[in-house]
Write a protein that holds these residues in place. Sequence first.
Motif, PDB file in Angstrom:
ATOM      1  N   GLY A   1     -13.913  21.796   3.898  1.00 39.63           N
ATOM      2  CA  GLY A   1     -14.016  23.255   3.885  1.00 39.63           C
ATOM      3  C   GLY A   1     -12.630  23.840   4.039  1.00 39.63           C
ATOM      4  N   ALA A   2     -12.479  24.708   5.045  1.00 42.06           N
ATOM      5  CA  ALA A   2     -11.166  25.333   5.245  1.00 42.06           C
ATOM      6  C   ALA A   2     -10.249  24.454   6.100  1.00 42.06           C
ATOM      7  CB  ALA A   2     -11.351  26.692   5.914  1.00 42.06           C
ATOM      8  N   ARG A   3     -10.834  23.427   6.729  1.00 38.86           N
ATOM      9  CA  ARG A   3     -10.066  22.608   7.668  1.00 38.86           C
ATOM     10  C   ARG A   3      -9.316  21.492   6.932  1.00 38.86           C
ATOM     11  NH1 ARG A   3     -10.745  18.724  12.044  1.00 38.86           N
ATOM     12  NH2 ARG A   3     -12.552  17.835  11.013  1.00 38.86           N
ATOM     13  N   GLU A   4      -8.014  21.475   7.103  1.00 36.87           N
ATOM     14  CA  GLU A   4      -7.198  20.448   6.460  1.00 36.87           C
ATOM     15  C   GLU A   4      -6.885  19.357   7.484  1.00 36.87           C
ATOM     16  OE1 GLU A   4      -3.281  21.623   5.007  1.00 36.87           O
ATOM     17  OE2 GLU A   4      -3.871  20.775   3.069  1.00 36.87           O
ATOM     18  N   VAL A   5      -7.450  18.189   7.291  1.00 31.22           N
ATOM     19  CA  VAL A   5      -7.273  17.115   8.281  1.00 31.22           C
ATOM     20  C   VAL A   5      -6.011  16.305   7.983  1.00 31.22           C
ATOM     21  CG1 VAL A   5      -8.383  15.136   9.400  1.00 31.22           C
ATOM     22  CG2 VAL A   5      -9.789  17.004   8.558  1.00 31.22           C
ATOM     23  N   LEU A   6      -5.764  16.010   6.718  1.00 32.79           N
ATOM     24  CA  LEU A   6      -4.544  15.297   6.330  1.00 32.79           C
ATOM     25  C   LEU A   6      -3.733  16.179   5.387  1.00 32.79           C
ATOM     26  CD1 LEU A   6      -6.083  11.751   5.597  1.00 32.79           C
ATOM     27  CD2 LEU A   6      -4.983  12.513   7.705  1.00 32.79           C
ATOM     28  N   ARG A   7      -2.405  16.262   5.657  1.00 31.98           N
ATOM     29  CA  ARG A   7      -1.550  17.155   4.865  1.00 31.98           C
ATOM     30  C   ARG A   7      -0.368  16.406   4.274  1.00 31.98           C
ATOM     31  NH1 ARG A   7       0.952  21.100   8.106  1.00 31.98           N
ATOM     32  NH2 ARG A   7       0.039  20.256   9.992  1.00 31.98           N
ATOM     33  N   ASP A   8      -0.267  16.396   2.970  1.00 36.25           N
ATOM     34  CA  ASP A   8       0.884  15.788   2.273  1.00 36.25           C
ATOM     35  C   ASP A   8       1.343  14.490   2.935  1.00 36.25           C
ATOM     36  OD1 ASP A   8       0.907  17.838   0.445  1.00 36.25           O
ATOM     37  OD2 ASP A   8       2.166  19.105   1.724  1.00 36.25           O
TER      38      ASP A   8
ATOM     39  N   ILE B   1       0.868  -1.177   0.000  1.00 34.05           N
ATOM     40  CA  ILE B   1       0.000   0.000   0.000  1.00 34.05           C
ATOM     41  C   ILE B   1       0.911   1.235   0.000  1.00 34.05           C
ATOM     42  CG2 ILE B   1      -1.926   1.157   1.157  1.00 34.05           C
ATOM     43  CD1 ILE B   1      -1.974  -1.146   3.163  1.00 34.05           C
ATOM     44  N   THR B   2       0.619   2.184  -0.860  1.00 27.52           N
ATOM     45  CA  THR B   2       1.372   3.444  -0.842  1.00 27.52           C
ATOM     46  C   THR B   2       0.401   4.611  -0.863  1.00 27.52           C
ATOM     47  OG1 THR B   2       3.145   2.393  -2.079  1.00 27.52           O
ATOM     48  CG2 THR B   2       3.160   4.802  -2.021  1.00 27.52           C
ATOM     49  N   LEU B   3       0.588   5.501   0.075  1.00 28.98           N
ATOM     50  CA  LEU B   3      -0.168   6.751   0.064  1.00 28.98           C
ATOM     51  C   LEU B   3       0.797   7.835  -0.384  1.00 28.98           C
ATOM     52  CD1 LEU B   3      -2.075   6.308   3.409  1.00 28.98           C
ATOM     53  CD2 LEU B   3      -3.096   6.334   1.157  1.00 28.98           C
ATOM     54  N   ASP B   4       0.425   8.537  -1.435  1.00 27.68           N
ATOM     55  CA  ASP B   4       1.342   9.486  -2.054  1.00 27.68           C
ATOM     56  C   ASP B   4       0.779  10.911  -1.971  1.00 27.68           C
ATOM     57  OD1 ASP B   4       3.283  10.629  -3.630  1.00 27.68           O
ATOM     58  OD2 ASP B   4       2.385   9.985  -5.532  1.00 27.68           O
ATOM     59  N   ASN B   5       1.348  11.687  -1.060  1.00 28.53           N
ATOM     60  CA  ASN B   5       0.952  13.104  -0.876  1.00 28.53           C
ATOM     61  C   ASN B   5      -0.545  13.302  -0.713  1.00 28.53           C
ATOM     62  OD1 ASN B   5       3.399  14.602  -0.903  1.00 28.53           O
ATOM     63  ND2 ASN B   5       3.624  13.979  -3.047  1.00 28.53           N
ATOM     64  N   ILE B   6      -1.128  12.518   0.170  1.00 34.02           N
ATOM     65  CA  ILE B   6      -2.581  12.607   0.384  1.00 34.02           C
ATOM     66  C   ILE B   6      -2.926  13.859   1.194  1.00 34.02           C
ATOM     67  CG2 ILE B   6      -4.519  11.544   1.637  1.00 34.02           C
ATOM     68  CD1 ILE B   6      -3.941  10.002  -0.894  1.00 34.02           C
ATOM     69  N   CYS B   7      -3.884  14.617   0.678  1.00 37.15           N
ATOM     70  CA  CYS B   7      -4.436  15.767   1.410  1.00 37.15           C
ATOM     71  C   CYS B   7      -5.939  15.571   1.505  1.00 37.15           C
ATOM     72  CB  CYS B   7      -4.197  17.072   0.665  1.00 37.15           C
ATOM     73  SG  CYS B   7      -2.500  17.611   0.726  1.00 37.15           S
ATOM     74  N   LYS B   8      -6.508  15.935   2.635  1.00 37.32           N
ATOM     75  CA  LYS B   8      -7.965  15.896   2.744  1.00 37.32           C
ATOM     76  C   LYS B   8      -8.426  17.126   3.510  1.00 37.32           C
ATOM     77  CE  LYS B   8     -12.137  14.231   2.487  1.00 37.32           C
ATOM     78  NZ  LYS B   8     -12.862  14.075   1.232  1.00 37.32           N
ATOM     79  N   ARG B   9      -9.276  17.894   2.832  1.00 37.20           N
ATOM     80  CA  ARG B   9      -9.819  19.109   3.444  1.00 37.20           C
ATOM     81  C   ARG B   9     -11.320  18.969   3.577  1.00 37.20           C
ATOM     82  NH1 ARG B   9      -7.311  21.580  -0.683  1.00 37.20           N
ATOM     83  NH2 ARG B   9      -5.118  21.943  -0.248  1.00 37.20           N
TER      84      ARG B   9
END
Lengths: 264, 225
Positions: B12-19, B2-10
């Motif tokens: 609205g304005a709230r960023e829960v997962l960053r790079d 499994i590889t997660l590659d630069n995952i971001c999850k926002r």
Amino acid sequence: MPLGFKSCCVAITALLSLFVAVALCNVFLVSPATLRHALSDGSVWPVVKVSLETSLLAACLAMLLGTPVAYVLARKTFFGKAAVETLLDLPVALPPMVAGLALLILVSPSSPTGSVLAKAGLHLIFTKAGIVLAQLFVALPFYIRAVRSAMFAIPPSLPAAAAVLRATEAYTFFHVILPLSREGMISGFVMCWTRALGEFGATAMVAGCIPGVTETLPIAIYTRATSGDLASAGAAAFCLAVISFVTLIGLRLAFKDTAQRRKA
Amino acid sequence: MITLDNICKRFGAREVLRDLSFSVASGEFAILFGPSGAGKTLLLAILAGLEKPTSGRVLIGGSDMTHVAPEKRPVTLVFQRHALFPHLSVFENIAFSLRARHTHRGVVRQRVGELIALAGLEEYAHAKPDVLSGGQCQRVAFARALASDAEVVLFDEPLSSLDQVAKAGLMSELKRLHRVKKFTALYVTHNLEEALALGRNLYLLDDGHVKRSAQTDQSQNCNIL
């Protein structure tokens, strides 16, 4: 609970129960001789048959059409969802006469939709199909509401679990969502059916009152009572009340086990 | 793998997962450790396809699965609160995935029988989940996940609602199932003791991204924490 408040609540409950019981007594306590005479002249049974046929067909159609609609409203998010929900609920708030007039205009041969239906050989005015349409229009929201609530109450983790267990959305719908919405579907069907059975205004507008063809129990009660034939009206009212009463008892018995299990 | 590659999850304005980037090797039992609210469950939902990342890629076995539907991914998830189907028996719960893939009835009976035996649930095969204890429910959930034949099994704090005795039993059960079935596992928890007891490879998720990772040794010392 303070005694005064408790006594007040109990008194109101008792008075309301008494009021309903006394009002309904007049329907249920028809003398056997009058009832036998009214039922034996053969004019009530065709009306009961038309009412049962059309209301059951309307309830079955509501189940067929309303279940996917309830699913979409309960579990999907889309632009304009609130508007769609309000629109589908509207027939509940609309006076039945207004609903009937709207349907009459819609299916009248002079309207574009009516002429298309007539060309397709579908005649809805003064026919049993018209009764079904009117009953479906008025009763469908009751089914959708009940099933939507049942489907909404299913924890989101269950369809999510089905998805990660490689089930398609259709498989999940039939094997998870529908079985878990069973109670809502049954109570929605019964509510929809009893509403269709008692439907008067919209049915009268679209299908009129042709004895043996489009005369339903509520219409028969009205026409016979206003023409002075109270015995026949009473017999029709007795039949309608018995059907409603038996349905209600049946529903309570059907859910008795579930209620007891929940309590436990 | 499994590889997660630069995952971001926002949201609205709230960023829960960053790079967020990290990999779990094939057959590995990896632990993702982090405080409550760090985004661990969200990360699993992204891996399982139940949530879409705002940006970044999810690679499973070298294939880009970022936009693949959950039922088409070789991934399954064991939920924190079991998420067993309440209207189905233990047997039917475990058979669910096989039946959803239209597996032959005889094969279903055989596979489910094996998994029921593996999870020690023979007595409860025909019981509904509402009569099972929390530990038994979780064993059904493990067996049900294994029946899906997924290459990757994700665990979302599956032992968090159990008492210490049930937890200890299930942890060794889980290790045994992993040894037997050799699936790739990613196990998230906020419980350090559980994290150290279960896996050798630990990842720390905090403030939206995986900060550090390390291998725990046999004496369960972990140099990252």
